[in-house]
Enzyme design. Structure first.
Site, PDB file in Angstrom:
ATOM      1  N   GLY A  90      15.747  47.822  18.477  1.00  0.00           N
ATOM      2  CA  GLY A  90      16.167  46.505  17.987  1.00  0.00           C
ATOM      3  C   GLY A  90      15.141  45.865  17.081  1.00  0.00           C
ATOM      4  O   GLY A  90      14.672  44.756  17.340  1.00  0.00           O
ATOM      5  N   THR A  93      15.188  42.930  12.963  1.00  0.00           N
ATOM      6  CA  THR A  93      14.976  41.488  12.829  1.00  0.00           C
ATOM      7  C   THR A  93      14.079  40.998  13.977  1.00  0.00           C
ATOM      8  O   THR A  93      13.741  41.760  14.882  1.00  0.00           O
ATOM      9  CB  THR A  93      16.343  40.746  12.851  1.00  0.00           C
ATOM     10  OG1 THR A  93      16.129  39.368  12.647  1.00  0.00           O
ATOM     11  CG2 THR A  93      17.064  40.941  14.173  1.00  0.00           C
ATOM     12  N   GLY A  94      13.698  39.719  13.906  1.00  0.00           N
ATOM     13  CA  GLY A  94      13.032  39.057  15.028  1.00  0.00           C
ATOM     14  C   GLY A  94      11.710  39.671  15.469  1.00  0.00           C
ATOM     15  O   GLY A  94      10.915  40.154  14.662  1.00  0.00           O
ATOM     16  N   ILE A  95      11.517  39.656  16.774  1.00  0.00           N
ATOM     17  CA  ILE A  95      10.253  40.115  17.361  1.00  0.00           C
ATOM     18  C   ILE A  95      10.021  41.600  17.086  1.00  0.00           C
ATOM     19  O   ILE A  95       8.902  42.029  16.775  1.00  0.00           O
ATOM     20  CB  ILE A  95      10.290  39.845  18.884  1.00  0.00           C
ATOM     21  CG1 ILE A  95      10.393  38.337  19.152  1.00  0.00           C
ATOM     22  CG2 ILE A  95       9.062  40.418  19.576  1.00  0.00           C
ATOM     23  CD1 ILE A  95      10.764  37.978  20.583  1.00  0.00           C
ATOM     24  N   GLY A  96      11.097  42.370  17.166  1.00  0.00           N
ATOM     25  CA  GLY A  96      10.978  43.819  16.955  1.00  0.00           C
ATOM     26  C   GLY A  96      10.488  44.147  15.557  1.00  0.00           C
ATOM     27  O   GLY A  96       9.642  45.021  15.366  1.00  0.00           O
ATOM     28  N   SER A 219      11.804  38.550  29.848  1.00  0.00           N
ATOM     29  CA  SER A 219      11.876  37.117  29.504  1.00  0.00           C
ATOM     30  C   SER A 219      11.560  36.280  30.738  1.00  0.00           C
ATOM     31  O   SER A 219      11.801  36.711  31.873  1.00  0.00           O
ATOM     32  CB  SER A 219      13.283  36.785  29.015  1.00  0.00           C
ATOM     33  OG  SER A 219      13.456  35.389  28.958  1.00  0.00           O
ATOM     34  N   TYR A 245      22.419  37.107  31.649  1.00  0.00           N
ATOM     35  CA  TYR A 245      21.189  37.345  30.868  1.00  0.00           C
ATOM     36  C   TYR A 245      19.971  37.365  31.795  1.00  0.00           C
ATOM     37  O   TYR A 245      19.135  38.265  31.719  1.00  0.00           O
ATOM     38  CB  TYR A 245      21.010  36.265  29.797  1.00  0.00           C
ATOM     39  CG  TYR A 245      19.760  36.463  28.958  1.00  0.00           C
ATOM     40  CD1 TYR A 245      19.664  37.513  28.057  1.00  0.00           C
ATOM     41  CD2 TYR A 245      18.666  35.592  29.077  1.00  0.00           C
ATOM     42  CE1 TYR A 245      18.511  37.703  27.289  1.00  0.00           C
ATOM     43  CE2 TYR A 245      17.515  35.771  28.312  1.00  0.00           C
ATOM     44  CZ  TYR A 245      17.441  36.829  27.416  1.00  0.00           C
ATOM     45  OH  TYR A 245      16.301  37.013  26.668  1.00  0.00           O
TER      46      TYR A 245
HETATM   47  N1  LIG Z   1      13.604  34.879  21.097  1.00  0.00           N
HETATM   48  C1  LIG Z   1      13.188  34.444  22.265  1.00  0.00           C
HETATM   49  O1  LIG Z   1      12.925  33.257  22.443  1.00  0.00           O
HETATM   50  C2  LIG Z   1      13.040  35.396  23.413  1.00  0.00           C
HETATM   51  C3  LIG Z   1      12.586  34.886  24.641  1.00  0.00           C
HETATM   52  C4  LIG Z   1      12.451  35.747  25.703  1.00  0.00           C
HETATM   53  C5  LIG Z   1      12.747  37.080  25.544  1.00  0.00           C
HETATM   54  N2  LIG Z   1      13.200  37.557  24.350  1.00  0.00           N
HETATM   55  C6  LIG Z   1      13.517  38.985  24.239  1.00  0.00           C
HETATM   56  O2  LIG Z   1      12.928  39.508  23.082  1.00  0.00           O
HETATM   57  C7  LIG Z   1      13.662  40.645  22.642  1.00  0.00           C
HETATM   58  C8  LIG Z   1      13.858  40.585  21.145  1.00  0.00           C
HETATM   59  O3  LIG Z   1      14.700  39.494  20.860  1.00  0.00           O
HETATM   60  P1  LIG Z   1      14.611  38.619  19.527  1.00  0.00           P
HETATM   61  O4  LIG Z   1      14.274  37.268  19.950  1.00  0.00           O
HETATM   62  O5  LIG Z   1      13.793  39.280  18.507  1.00  0.00           O
HETATM   63  O6  LIG Z   1      16.152  38.587  19.139  1.00  0.00           O
HETATM   64  P2  LIG Z   1      16.945  39.076  17.833  1.00  0.00           P
HETATM   65  O7  LIG Z   1      16.303  38.529  16.623  1.00  0.00           O
HETATM   66  O8  LIG Z   1      18.356  38.749  18.113  1.00  0.00           O
HETATM   67  O9  LIG Z   1      16.736  40.644  17.866  1.00  0.00           O
HETATM   68  C9  LIG Z   1      17.383  41.420  18.826  1.00  0.00           C
HETATM   69  C10 LIG Z   1      17.447  42.851  18.324  1.00  0.00           C
HETATM   70  O10 LIG Z   1      18.147  43.620  19.311  1.00  0.00           O
HETATM   71  C11 LIG Z   1      19.149  44.366  18.635  1.00  0.00           C
HETATM   72  N3  LIG Z   1      20.283  44.704  19.466  1.00  0.00           N
HETATM   73  C12 LIG Z   1      21.175  43.871  20.044  1.00  0.00           C
HETATM   74  N4  LIG Z   1      22.108  44.578  20.668  1.00  0.00           N
HETATM   75  C13 LIG Z   1      21.820  45.905  20.481  1.00  0.00           C
HETATM   76  C14 LIG Z   1      22.413  47.109  20.858  1.00  0.00           C
HETATM   77  N5  LIG Z   1      23.560  47.159  21.541  1.00  0.00           N
HETATM   78  N6  LIG Z   1      21.818  48.261  20.500  1.00  0.00           N
HETATM   79  C15 LIG Z   1      20.690  48.248  19.783  1.00  0.00           C
HETATM   80  N7  LIG Z   1      20.084  47.142  19.374  1.00  0.00           N
HETATM   81  C16 LIG Z   1      20.650  45.967  19.721  1.00  0.00           C
HETATM   82  C17 LIG Z   1      19.582  43.467  17.481  1.00  0.00           C
HETATM   83  O11 LIG Z   1      20.271  44.219  16.510  1.00  0.00           O
HETATM   84  P3  LIG Z   1      21.384  43.509  15.569  1.00  0.00           P
HETATM   85  O12 LIG Z   1      20.613  42.658  14.621  1.00  0.00           O
HETATM   86  O13 LIG Z   1      22.099  44.628  14.939  1.00  0.00           O
HETATM   87  O14 LIG Z   1      22.246  42.712  16.482  1.00  0.00           O
HETATM   88  C18 LIG Z   1      18.218  42.974  17.012  1.00  0.00           C
HETATM   89  O15 LIG Z   1      17.609  43.934  16.216  1.00  0.00           O
HETATM   90  C19 LIG Z   1      14.952  40.643  23.461  1.00  0.00           C
HETATM   91  O16 LIG Z   1      14.865  41.620  24.462  1.00  0.00           O
HETATM   92  C20 LIG Z   1      14.999  39.279  24.066  1.00  0.00           C
HETATM   93  O17 LIG Z   1      15.684  39.251  25.290  1.00  0.00           O
HETATM   94  C21 LIG Z   1      13.339  36.737  23.273  1.00  0.00           C
END
Ligand SMILES: NC(=O)c1ccc[n+]([C@@H]2O[C@H](COP(=O)([O-])OP(=O)(O)OC[C@H]3O[C@@H](n4cnc5c(N)ncnc54)[C@H](OP(=O)(O)O)[C@@H]3O)[C@@H](O)[C@H]2O)c1
Length: 406
Positions: A90, A93-96, A219, A245
């Site tokens: 993943g 975008t985002g953190i990844g 999280s 979640y």
């Molecule tokens: N943001 C926060 O405040 C926060 C807080 C606590 C924990 N987290 C954790 O941090 C991690 C990264 O999240 P983020 O904030 O960077 O969110 P994000 O910007 O929405 O990124 C999520 C990534 O996961 C991918 N993804 C979603 N469903 C998928 C699937 N079925 N198969 C493969 N990839 C998939 C998305 O791909 P698409 O773009 O194609 O959908 C995207 O690349 C997550 O595990 C989240 O739970 C985030």
């Protein structure tokens, strides 16, 4: 004869005597002190202006400090990981994406595992440009499909003989209740089960590459979560955030802790983290009114971490040489934190592990307790039971595992 009164400080010599005004005081001398007050302090417009500037400056400093605190510590060690093989899920975008960018700058060879190839390609090209690292590969992985996970692993294993770092980052949050391709609740399916299968299928490569690491992005939402043994797929009751979640993020932690005991003395470490509250696309399923969305979006510019800041704890777990032997920990803001009792419950972790094995179609790694019981009344085979009669039962009832884990 009367003596003339000389004002103080007026001097006494006839030659140095200043000219007196009509009041008898020298010019510029103010016996009431009002003028000197006017010079030392500010009055009227100027006083308000100075006050305003001071208030603005103080507010700016306080807001800057607060923003620094919100962003958390950055990973500043300069160690490189040239040629190390890395998978990040993943990461379009985002953190990844920020995690990949930093790892790429440090010379890693990175497999970007994303579900949307075109979004992945756009991110890959941008990161290659910014990091000057050409060793980035676009690979399709949909964690909501166990077959996609197996296909990904099969291709990866054909391409690489080692794996130094696996970052289980992908996630979905608070979506409406939908099912994965295999019929599992989406958030548990993607956040936990997909990564569970992926990690297990890659364990052999990780062990071969020891010392190697697994980073699981969980999280703080796990605090609200409970593993619902009676309704793991939230069929009877679906709570988007506080239910499904939070359960999936608690599952990430229980998985991390259980895996750390399984991997004891193998040289493979596994840790999990809370990245902070980060300004990403994670809230894409937020269904509130438009005005609330824009308030949230505006507020997030200041009150949320930037994606780069959100990647720092993952990066520390992935890179920090001082953590080479640390395993089974939960980190936030780059610090290890104690866990609440429901995140350290070994009985729940054992149950979840066995249940996850059953759901993704892996043969049990450990001998079941009390002869049977994987929690669902189905029999299982013995320790490391990839073979044997009941092992064959598992392999038949659920789609065959194409890549063995050893
Ligand atoms: N943001 C926060 O405040 C926060 C807080 C606590 C924990 N987290 C954790 O941090 C991690 C990264 O999240 P983020 O904030 O960077 O969110 P994000 O910007 O929405 O990124 C999520 C990534 O996961 C991918 N993804 C979603 N469903 C998928 C699937 N079925 N198969 C493969 N990839 C998939 C998305 O791909 P698409 O773009 O194609 O959908 C995207 O690349 C997550 O595990 C989240 O739970 C985030």
């Amino acid at each position: 004869m009367s003596e003339a009164v000389t004002p103080p400080g007026a001097g006494s010599g006839a030659g140095t005597q200043p000219e007196s005004g009509s009041s008898g005081f020298p010019p510029g001398f103010d016996p009431t002190g009002e003028a000197s007050e006017k010079t030392l302090c500010f009055h009227g417009f100027w006083a308000w202006l100075v006050l305003l500037i001071l208030v603005v400056l103080c507010t700016a400093v306080i807001m800057w400090l607060l923003r620094k605190c919100i962003q958390g510590p950055m990973y500043r060690k300069a160690n490189r990981i040239d040629g190390k093989v890395v998978i990040v899920t993943g990461c379009n975008t985002g953190i990844g994406k920020e995690t990949v960018l930093e790892l790429a700058k440090r010379g890693a060879r990175i497999y970007m595992a994303c579900r949307d190839p075109s979004r992945c390609e756009a991110a890959r090209l941008e990161i290659m440009d910014r990091s000057h690292n050409q060793q980035l590969f676009n690979r399709t992985l949909d964690l909501g499909s166990l077959q996609s996970v197996r296909n990904f692993v099969e291709r990866f294993k054909a391409e690489e003989t080692k794996l130094d770092l696996l970052v289980n980052n992908a996630g979905v949050m608070a979506c409406p209740r939908t099912l994965t391709a295999d019929g599992y609740e989406q958030q548990l399916g993607v956040n936990h089960l997909g990564h569970f299968l992926l990690t297990n299928l890659l364990l052999d490569r990780l062990k071969q590459s020891a010392p190697s690491r697994i980073v699981v992005v969980s999280s703080a939402a796990h605090l609200f979560g409970r593993i619902n043994r009676e309704d793991l797929m939230s069929e009877k009751n679906y709570g988007k955030f506080f239910g499904a979640y939070s359960q999936s993020k608690l599952a990430n932690i229980l998985f991390t802790r259980k895996l750390s005991t399984i991997l004891k003395d193998t040289g493979v470490t596994v840790n999990c983290c809370h990245p902070g509250v980060v300004r990403t696309e994670l809230n894409r399923h937020f269904a509130g009114p438009a005005w609330m969305k824009s308030v949230l979006q505006t507020g997030s510019l200041y009150f949320f971490k930037s994606p780069r800041a959100g990647a720092q704890t993952s990066l520390k777990l992935a890179l920090d040489p001082s953590l080479e032997k640390s395993t089974g920990g939960y980190y936030s803001d780059s610090m290890r934190w104690p866990l609440v009792p429901w995140a350290t419950n070994n009985d729940t972790a054992d149950w979840l592990w066995r249940e996850s094995e059953r759901l993704v179609g892996l043969p049990p790694l450990e001998a079941p307790r009390n002869g049977s019981a994987n929690g669902n009344g189905t029999s299982t085979n013995g320790a490391n039971g990839a073979s044997g009669a009941s092992g064959a039962r598992d392999m038949q009832s659920v789609e065959t595992v194409v890549v063995s884990r050893s």
